[in-house]
Design a protein around this motif. Structure first.
Motif, PDB file in Angstrom:
ATOM      1  N   PRO A 196      39.909  41.924  39.491  1.00  0.00           N
ATOM      2  CA  PRO A 196      39.076  42.930  38.838  1.00  0.00           C
ATOM      3  C   PRO A 196      38.742  44.091  39.756  1.00  0.00           C
ATOM      4  CG  PRO A 196      37.734  41.061  39.498  1.00  0.00           C
ATOM      5  CD  PRO A 196      39.164  40.689  39.789  1.00  0.00           C
ATOM      6  N   GLN A 251      36.328  46.362  41.546  1.00  0.00           N
ATOM      7  CA  GLN A 251      34.983  46.030  42.012  1.00  0.00           C
ATOM      8  C   GLN A 251      33.905  46.885  41.357  1.00  0.00           C
ATOM      9  OE1 GLN A 251      33.575  43.571  43.975  1.00  0.00           O
ATOM     10  NE2 GLN A 251      35.575  42.637  43.594  1.00  0.00           N
ATOM     11  N   ARG A 261      33.874  47.701  38.304  1.00  0.00           N
ATOM     12  CA  ARG A 261      33.619  47.053  37.017  1.00  0.00           C
ATOM     13  C   ARG A 261      32.834  45.756  37.198  1.00  0.00           C
ATOM     14  NH1 ARG A 261      39.350  48.090  33.776  1.00  0.00           N
ATOM     15  NH2 ARG A 261      39.235  50.365  33.850  1.00  0.00           N
ATOM     16  N   VAL A 262      33.091  45.052  38.294  1.00  0.00           N
ATOM     17  CA  VAL A 262      32.297  43.852  38.579  1.00  0.00           C
ATOM     18  C   VAL A 262      30.822  44.221  38.707  1.00  0.00           C
ATOM     19  CG1 VAL A 262      31.862  42.005  40.240  1.00  0.00           C
ATOM     20  CG2 VAL A 262      34.218  42.649  39.693  1.00  0.00           C
ATOM     21  N   TRP A 263      30.545  45.292  39.430  1.00  0.00           N
ATOM     22  CA  TRP A 263      29.157  45.726  39.592  1.00  0.00           C
ATOM     23  C   TRP A 263      28.566  46.193  38.266  1.00  0.00           C
ATOM     24  CZ3 TRP A 263      25.933  45.256  43.728  1.00  0.00           C
ATOM     25  CH2 TRP A 263      26.515  44.815  44.923  1.00  0.00           C
ATOM     26  N   TYR A 300      29.110  33.990  37.941  1.00  0.00           N
ATOM     27  CA  TYR A 300      30.393  34.690  38.063  1.00  0.00           C
ATOM     28  C   TYR A 300      30.940  34.501  39.473  1.00  0.00           C
ATOM     29  CZ  TYR A 300      33.722  38.378  39.011  1.00  0.00           C
ATOM     30  OH  TYR A 300      34.845  39.048  39.416  1.00  0.00           O
ATOM     31  N   ASP A 348      37.577  34.881  39.373  1.00  0.00           N
ATOM     32  CA  ASP A 348      38.176  35.062  38.049  1.00  0.00           C
ATOM     33  C   ASP A 348      37.545  34.129  37.023  1.00  0.00           C
ATOM     34  OD1 ASP A 348      39.103  32.612  38.820  1.00  0.00           O
ATOM     35  OD2 ASP A 348      41.225  33.052  38.550  1.00  0.00           O
ATOM     36  N   PHE A 356      31.554  40.823  29.173  1.00  0.00           N
ATOM     37  CA  PHE A 356      32.516  40.794  30.275  1.00  0.00           C
ATOM     38  C   PHE A 356      33.781  41.561  29.900  1.00  0.00           C
ATOM     39  CE2 PHE A 356      35.926  38.693  32.706  1.00  0.00           C
ATOM     40  CZ  PHE A 356      35.416  38.784  33.990  1.00  0.00           C
ATOM     41  N   MET A 370      35.413  44.763  31.798  1.00  0.00           N
ATOM     42  CA  MET A 370      36.558  44.447  32.647  1.00  0.00           C
ATOM     43  C   MET A 370      37.911  44.867  32.095  1.00  0.00           C
ATOM     44  SD  MET A 370      35.463  43.022  35.391  1.00  0.00           S
ATOM     45  CE  MET A 370      34.132  42.056  36.085  1.00  0.00           C
TER      46      MET A 370
END
Length: 211
Positions: free
Chosen positions: A119, A121, A123-125, A182, A185, A204, A208
């Motif tokens: 992913p 990063q 978008r993770v945040w 989380y 993956d 999510f 993502m």
């Protein structure tokens, strides 16, 4: 409860659901009729309301040259709009990557499951900021894993620049808290309610999925 493991997939026109495919290592029972996503008033901008979701059950047994085989069973879904393949297991044995690999070899149609999920990063945040944060561990520039509370860096300077190792979040639906862990993956959604699990998956997925 269990764990959702994620891969990006090239779904194309979807899976051929006219038969239940199998390989030497995996047997798949596909649901006959694809579904559409549930609608949530809390997610008015959900980008994939018209996608179809193909669901199935699997039974996996490895074929090692030496030693005892690994076995496992669970469910999976292919989401045609976001191009996400999601594996639902009760634990991480056998490793999800082995099951994804066998699924990719066995499925019919145009679908292809990618080997890894890496992913972005940022978008993770973004996903983390959609929930109520309970715990966060990040990877520092020196390569150490630390709690975000231990790092003397402003939030806006940290997000997107420090890779996320682990995050524990809470989302709320109909007044009920849904705790989510989380890591890499996978999403560990601490709820047995299918509607609550779908709600978290849609959040999510919205953040993502490549669009």
């Amino acid at each position: 409860m269990g764990v959702e493991s994620v891969r990006q997939a090239s779904v194309g026109r979807g899976l051929d659901t006219s038969q239940s495919p199998e390989s030497e290592e995996i047997r798949i029972d596909l649901q006959e009729d694809p579904e559409y996503p549930l609608e949530f008033d809390e997610l008015p901008d959900y980008p994939f309301p018209d996608q179809t979701i193909v669901r199935g059950e699997y039974y996996y047994e490895s074929s090692p040259r030496f030693g005892d085989p690994e076995t496992g069973e669970g469910s999976f879904q292919m989401r045609t709009g976001s191009g996400m393949a999601i594996l639902h297991t009760q634990n991480d044995r056998p490793r999800p990557k082995k099951i994804f690999s066998s699924l990719n070899q066995a499925i019919n149609g145009d679908a292809e499951i990618k080997k890894n999920f890496v992913p972005n990063q940022n978008r993770v945040w973004q996903f983390i900021e959609r929930g109520n944060l309970r715990d966060l561990k990040v990877i520092t520039p020196s390569g150490r894993i630390k709690s975000a509370m231990e790092i003397d860096v402003e939030w806006d300077d940290m997000k997107g620049k420090y890779p996320v190792e682990l995050a524990v979040l809470e989302f709320t639906l109909d007044g009920e808290a849904i705790r989510v862990r989380y890591h890499d993956d996978s999403l560990e959604i601490q709820s047995c309610d299918g509607r609550e699990r779908e709600y978290v998956i849609q959040i999510f997925e919205s953040v993502m999925a490549e669009r």
